[in-house]
Write a protein that holds these residues in place. Structure first.
Motif, short mmCIF file in Angstrom:
data_model
loop_
_atom_site.label_atom_id
_atom_site.label_comp_id
_atom_site.label_asym_id
_atom_site.label_seq_id
_atom_site.Cartn_x
_atom_site.Cartn_y
_atom_site.Cartn_z
N PRO A 7 0.83 -1.21 0.00
CA PRO A 7 0.00 0.00 0.00
C PRO A 7 0.86 1.26 0.00
O PRO A 7 1.94 1.29 0.58
CB PRO A 7 -0.81 -0.13 1.30
N THR A 8 0.37 2.28 -0.67
CA THR A 8 1.08 3.54 -0.74
C THR A 8 0.88 4.30 0.57
O THR A 8 -0.25 4.45 1.05
CB THR A 8 0.56 4.39 -1.91
N VAL A 9 1.96 4.77 1.13
CA VAL A 9 1.90 5.51 2.39
C VAL A 9 1.73 7.00 2.09
O VAL A 9 2.49 7.59 1.32
CB VAL A 9 3.18 5.29 3.22
N LEU A 10 0.71 7.61 2.68
CA LEU A 10 0.47 9.05 2.53
C LEU A 10 0.79 9.74 3.85
O LEU A 10 0.09 9.57 4.84
CB LEU A 10 -0.98 9.31 2.14
N GLU A 11 1.88 10.49 3.85
CA GLU A 11 2.27 11.20 5.05
C GLU A 11 1.29 12.35 5.34
O GLU A 11 0.65 12.88 4.43
CB GLU A 11 3.69 11.77 4.91
N VAL A 12 1.20 12.74 6.60
CA VAL A 12 0.34 13.85 6.98
C VAL A 12 0.72 15.11 6.22
O VAL A 12 -0.14 15.87 5.77
CB VAL A 12 0.42 14.09 8.51
N GLU A 13 2.02 15.30 6.02
CA GLU A 13 2.50 16.49 5.32
C GLU A 13 2.02 16.51 3.88
O GLU A 13 1.66 17.55 3.34
CB GLU A 13 4.03 16.53 5.38
N PHE A 14 1.95 15.34 3.23
CA PHE A 14 1.44 15.24 1.86
C PHE A 14 -0.05 15.58 1.82
O PHE A 14 -0.51 16.30 0.93
CB PHE A 14 1.68 13.83 1.32
N ILE A 15 -0.80 15.08 2.77
CA ILE A 15 -2.23 15.36 2.84
C ILE A 15 -2.47 16.85 3.06
O ILE A 15 -3.34 17.47 2.44
CB ILE A 15 -2.91 14.54 3.96
N ARG A 16 -1.63 17.46 3.90
CA ARG A 16 -1.77 18.89 4.17
C ARG A 16 -1.51 19.71 2.92
O ARG A 16 -2.22 20.68 2.64
CB ARG A 16 -0.80 19.30 5.28
N ARG A 17 -0.51 19.34 2.15
CA ARG A 17 -0.18 20.09 0.93
C ARG A 17 -1.21 19.89 -0.17
O ARG A 17 -1.52 20.81 -0.93
CB ARG A 17 1.22 19.68 0.43
N SER A 18 -1.75 18.69 -0.28
CA SER A 18 -2.70 18.39 -1.35
C SER A 18 -4.11 18.86 -1.03
O SER A 18 -4.89 19.15 -1.93
CB SER A 18 -2.72 16.89 -1.66
N SER A 19 -4.43 18.97 0.27
CA SER A 19 -5.76 19.44 0.69
C SER A 19 -5.61 20.34 1.91
O SER A 19 -6.03 19.99 3.01
CB SER A 19 -6.67 18.25 1.02
N PRO A 20 -5.01 21.51 1.73
CA PRO A 20 -4.67 22.35 2.89
C PRO A 20 -5.86 22.87 3.68
O PRO A 20 -5.72 23.19 4.86
CB PRO A 20 -3.89 23.52 2.26
N THR A 21 -7.03 22.95 3.07
CA THR A 21 -8.22 23.44 3.77
C THR A 21 -9.14 22.31 4.20
O THR A 21 -9.56 22.23 5.36
CB THR A 21 -9.01 24.42 2.88
N SER A 22 -9.44 21.43 3.26
CA SER A 22 -10.40 20.35 3.54
C SER A 22 -9.77 19.14 4.23
O SER A 22 -10.46 18.32 4.80
CB SER A 22 -11.06 19.89 2.24
N ILE A 28 -5.16 7.88 -3.68
CA ILE A 28 -3.92 7.46 -4.32
C ILE A 28 -3.87 5.94 -4.35
O ILE A 28 -3.98 5.28 -3.32
CB ILE A 28 -2.71 8.01 -3.56
N LYS A 29 -3.71 5.39 -5.55
CA LYS A 29 -3.73 3.92 -5.70
C LYS A 29 -2.34 3.32 -5.87
O LYS A 29 -2.20 2.10 -5.78
CB LYS A 29 -4.61 3.54 -6.88
N SER A 30 -1.36 4.14 -6.15
CA SER A 30 -0.01 3.60 -6.38
C SER A 30 1.03 4.69 -6.15
O SER A 30 0.70 5.87 -6.05
CB SER A 30 0.12 3.06 -7.80
N GLU A 31 2.28 4.27 -6.09
CA GLU A 31 3.37 5.23 -5.96
C GLU A 31 3.45 6.14 -7.18
O GLU A 31 3.86 7.29 -7.08
CB GLU A 31 4.70 4.49 -5.77
N LYS A 32 3.05 5.64 -8.36
CA LYS A 32 3.05 6.45 -9.57
C LYS A 32 2.05 7.60 -9.44
O LYS A 32 2.34 8.74 -9.85
CB LYS A 32 2.73 5.60 -10.79
N ASP A 33 0.88 7.30 -8.89
CA ASP A 33 -0.11 8.37 -8.65
C ASP A 33 0.50 9.45 -7.77
O ASP A 33 0.38 10.65 -8.05
CB ASP A 33 -1.35 7.80 -7.95
N LYS A 34 1.15 9.02 -6.71
CA LYS A 34 1.73 9.97 -5.77
C LYS A 34 2.82 10.80 -6.44
O LYS A 34 2.92 12.02 -6.23
CB LYS A 34 2.30 9.24 -4.56
N GLU A 35 3.62 10.16 -7.28
CA GLU A 35 4.69 10.85 -8.00
C GLU A 35 4.12 11.95 -8.91
O GLU A 35 4.66 13.06 -8.98
CB GLU A 35 5.48 9.83 -8.82
N ILE A 36 3.04 11.63 -9.62
CA ILE A 36 2.42 12.61 -10.51
C ILE A 36 1.81 13.76 -9.71
O ILE A 36 1.98 14.94 -10.06
CB ILE A 36 1.34 11.94 -11.38
N ILE A 37 1.13 13.45 -8.62
CA ILE A 37 0.52 14.48 -7.79
C ILE A 37 1.59 15.42 -7.23
O ILE A 37 1.40 16.64 -7.15
CB ILE A 37 -0.30 13.87 -6.64
#
Length: 267
Positions: A7-22, A28-37
């Motif tokens: 499973p792809t690990v989503l750090e809190v810092e990544f979640i904060r940057r991708s959705s800073p308000t909500s 994210i389904k794969s490491e490739k998705d995360k890389e593109i984001i």
């Protein structure tokens, strides 16, 4: 046996940057998705435009609470657009080309503050009701003067027509649709829109190309004469094959803005 991908690990810092308000967790389904984001997140969010006073958002007439202002048909008054009337790069979608209602000019003036009057100039609209299973989730266009809207559309105002065309072109791109699909299931609320990262350009070859292609796609009626003149195009594109080619070129141009490769696009 097929290997099970970790499973792809989503750090809190990544979640904060991708959705800073909500603080919405992207699907994210794969490491490739995360890389593109991550490539997209290198750019500032639309929220910064609002914070700096460079962009203004508002909602349209409420379809229930303001219904006493609406008149059936188009016998005088200002046509009222709903979400179903627009599609990407058009305010006259073939599935619902004619607005159901109009609103008297005096009712617009009496129900909107002078600084919120938007129907006398060009503005950008996007559908608030969406789905991550439709062929496109984010749907927007440039609306010419002479229209108001219901609350199924968001109203976006920027200082110049070029900025409007640039933003609409980027937001209608395949790249941004990919990003928003990671968040949206049914509705594109204000937070999802404002959290979207958009490269800050106001001039240059890339900016001019995106502006021109967007203008060619939206400016297909006489209502866009002033826009065509200001952007510097002779006519809008009406032939469906020409429109498909322009949209493909626009997608490639936006992909390059974000540093998205051919391999990323294929994925």
């Amino acid at each position: 046996k097929k290997a099970i991908e970790a499973p792809t690990v989503l750090e809190v810092e990544f979640i904060r940057r991708s959705s800073p308000t909500s603080w919405n967790v992207l699907e994210i389904k794969s490491e490739k998705d995360k890389e593109i984001i991550e490539k997209l997140l290198k750019h500032p969010s639309i929220q910064e435009l609002v914070d700096k006073g460079e962009m203004k958002m508002q909602s349209g007439f409420h379809m229930t609470n303001d219904s006493h202002l609406f008149r059936e048909g188009r016998l005088g008054g200002v046509p009222l657009l709903e979400g179903k009337n627009i599609e990407q790069f058009t305010h006259q979608w073939k599935e619902a080309p004619t607005p159901r209602y109009t609103v008297d000019e005096k009712d617009i003036s009496s129900n909107l503050k002078p600084e919120n009057i938007y129907h006398k100039s060009y503005w950008m609209a996007y559908r608030l009701i969406a789905s991550s299973t439709n062929y496109r989730t984010f749907i927007s266009t440039i609306i010419p003067p002479g229209y108001v809207c219901g609350n199924s559309l968001a109203i976006i105002k920027l200082s110049t027509l070029k900025e409007l065309c640039y933003l609409s072109g980027v937001m209608n791109s395949f790249i941004i649709d990919y990003f928003i699909r990671q968040k949206v299931s049914a509705n594109i609320n204000m937070f999802y829109f404002l959290e979207t990262p958009v490269p800050r350009l106001s001039s240059g070859p890339q900016f001019d190309f995106i502006v021109k292609k967007t203008a060619q796609l939206v400016a297909t009626t006489p209502e866009f004469d002033r826009l065509r003149k200001e952007i510097g195009i002779s006519a809008g594109l009406k032939d469906e094959n020409d429109r498909l080619q322009a949209r493909a070129q626009l997608d490639v141009a936006v992909a390059k803005l974000y540093g998205i490769t051919k391999e990323d696009l294929a994925y």
